[in-house]
Scaffold this active site. Structure first.
Site, PDB file in Angstrom:
ATOM      1  NE  ARG A 240      -2.637   0.911   3.504  1.00 30.28           N
ATOM      2  CZ  ARG A 240      -3.341   0.683   4.612  1.00 30.28           C
ATOM      3  NH1 ARG A 240      -4.596   0.264   4.518  1.00 30.28           N
ATOM      4  NH2 ARG A 240      -2.815   0.887   5.796  1.00 30.28           N
TER       5      ARG A 240
ATOM      6  CD  GLU B 166     -12.154   5.769   4.197  1.00 29.88           C
ATOM      7  OE1 GLU B 166     -11.718   4.969   5.040  1.00 29.88           O
ATOM      8  OE2 GLU B 166     -11.488   6.172   3.237  1.00 29.88           O
TER       9      GLU B 166
ATOM     10  CE  LYS C  20      -2.870   4.616   6.878  1.00 33.33           C
ATOM     11  NZ  LYS C  20      -4.323   4.674   7.134  1.00 33.33           N
TER      12      LYS C  20
HETATM   13  C1  PLP Z   1      -5.405   3.903   7.428  1.00 38.05           C
HETATM   14  C2  PLP Z   1      -6.812   4.206   7.094  1.00 38.05           C
HETATM   15  C3  PLP Z   1      -7.836   3.273   7.306  1.00 38.05           C
HETATM   16  C4  PLP Z   1      -7.617   1.939   7.986  1.00 38.05           C
HETATM   17  O1  PLP Z   1      -6.735   1.099   7.306  1.00 38.05           O
HETATM   18  P1  PLP Z   1      -6.075  -0.118   8.083  1.00 38.05           P
HETATM   19  O2  PLP Z   1      -5.140  -0.706   7.088  1.00 38.05           O
HETATM   20  O3  PLP Z   1      -7.143  -1.031   8.466  1.00 38.05           O
HETATM   21  O4  PLP Z   1      -5.383   0.459   9.260  1.00 38.05           O
HETATM   22  C5  PLP Z   1      -9.130   3.612   6.913  1.00 38.05           C
HETATM   23  N1  PLP Z   1      -9.405   4.803   6.357  1.00 38.05           N
HETATM   24  C6  PLP Z   1      -8.448   5.737   6.151  1.00 38.05           C
HETATM   25  C7  PLP Z   1      -8.828   7.024   5.532  1.00 38.05           C
HETATM   26  C8  PLP Z   1      -7.118   5.463   6.507  1.00 38.05           C
HETATM   27  O5  PLP Z   1      -6.189   6.398   6.308  1.00 38.05           O
END
Ligand code: PLP
Length: 339
Positions: free
Chosen positions: A78, A217, A181
């Site tokens: 990722r 989300e 991310k």
């Molecule tokens: C990091 C993140 C998540 C959760 O991802 P995980 O891999 O489960 O920790 C969900 N939404 C956003 C916007 C994120 O930055």
């Protein structure tokens, strides 16, 4: 002395941070530093143009006395995807995992003891560095991994939260950066978070930024819902692909639930038994209610949705996934990497 049972999600200085610098087309030596301050040019593109991405994962002290890291290969992939979007160099999977291992190994006494339900949070961070003025990506990048012990104090599965739908804000554009991310997504969501906190909501729920008809989300965690024997989670290009959600989907399948990954219209919130936030930091935070209102700070709700919190299915999924992480339940998918 660290009070393992009192740990929340605050930073505690640990022994070392593991660093590497990409310059002139190659990575330098991997360095271990005791100082968590870094020196970079004030003209780095990370500071001006948001050339920054990061990861979050955890290490656990398990029942058998061994320390394990949860799915670091997924975080490595990722990070590479985020870095490609930003146009900077990222460590490859092998280098990423090697550095994560070193970060945990050098901070072993900060991995909370088995039985405390706490863990070591690992924060790999990649920034564009090097003096420049022009608007472009960086040729140089700096990668570092910081760690800190974290727990569930004042949060987690036993602390359901109310959420509010962000009707006035989007965290990402329809064809924008939502699924990467990158720090910029957080910059775009912090203000709504401030207003929500003022209005008494620990969680903000975003809708799809194109039509504002479907659930996307929360600001830093994915959305899932339980309806009968179904685990339902959005299918959207603007949602961050959560590794916790991916793992919960597999766990739910293993437990015999049906998975639905599809657009979720807002009105469907009325039909769910349970709703939760999921992400590495807390695994699952149950959502007790969702308020839909024209303005976060406004008094009037257009609609209020109430849920069982914490519901039995969320609890079962949480117990199973954390059971795998702490080595109490068989790791049948080979997710946990032994240190
Ligand atoms: C990091 C993140 C998540 C959760 O991802 P995980 O891999 O489960 O920790 C969900 N939404 C956003 C916007 C994120 O930055």
């Amino acid at each position: 002395m660290i009070e393992w049972n009192q740990l929340g999600f605050s930073y505690i200085k640990t022994n070392t941070m593991i660093c590497a610098h990409y310059k002139d087309g190659k990575w330098g030596e991997i360095e271990s530093r005791t100082d968590d301050n870094i020196t970079i040019s004030g003209l780095s593109a990370s500071l001006h143009y948001g050339v920054e991405c990061f990861e979050g994962l955890k290490a656990f002290n398990c029942k058998d006395g061994k320390t394990r890291i949860f799915r670091p290969d997924e975080n490595a992939k990722r990070l590479i995807r985020s870095a490609t979007y930003l146009g900077i160099e990222a460590p490859d999977i092998e280098m990423f995992i090697k550095m994560v291992r070193q970060a945990v190994a050098e901070n072993k006494e900060f991995v909370p003891p088995y039985g405390t339900r706490a863990s070591l949070y690992i924060r790999p961070t990649l920034i564009g560095v090097g003096a420049q003025l022009g608007v472009k990506s960086s040729e140089e990048s700096f990668f570092f991994i910081a760690v800190a012990p974290v727990g569930n104090y004042a949060g987690g599965i036993d602390a359901p939260v109310p959420a509010v739908i962000a009707r006035e804000y989007d965290r990402a554009a329809p064809k924008g950066s939502g699924s990467y991310k990158v720090g910029g997504n957080y910059a775009a969501s912090l203000y709504a978070g401030i207003e929500a906190k003022k209005a008494g909501y620990p969680a903000v729920l975003y809708l799809d930024p194109k039509e504002h008809k479907y659930i996307d989300e929360f600001s830093s965690s994915n959305f899932f819902a339980i309806k009968g024997d179904k685990y339902i989670t959005p299918d959207s290009h603007t949602v961050l692909p959560s590794i916790t959600n991916k793992s919960l989907i597999q766990v739910a399948m293993d437990l015999g639930y049906t998975i639905e990954r599809r657009p979720i219209p807002v009105e469907e919130l009325d039909t769910f038994d349970e709703v939760g936030e999921c992400g590495t930091a807390v695994v699952i935070t149950p959502v007790s209610r969702i308020d839909d209102k024209p303005s976060i700070l406004g008094k009037e709700c257009t609609k209020v949705y109430n849920y069982k919190a914490c519901g039995p299915v969320s609890r079962k999924l949480y117990d199973t996934l954390t059971g795998i992480q702490y080595g109490e339940i068989e790791d049948r998918h080979g997710w946990c990497l032994e240190l």
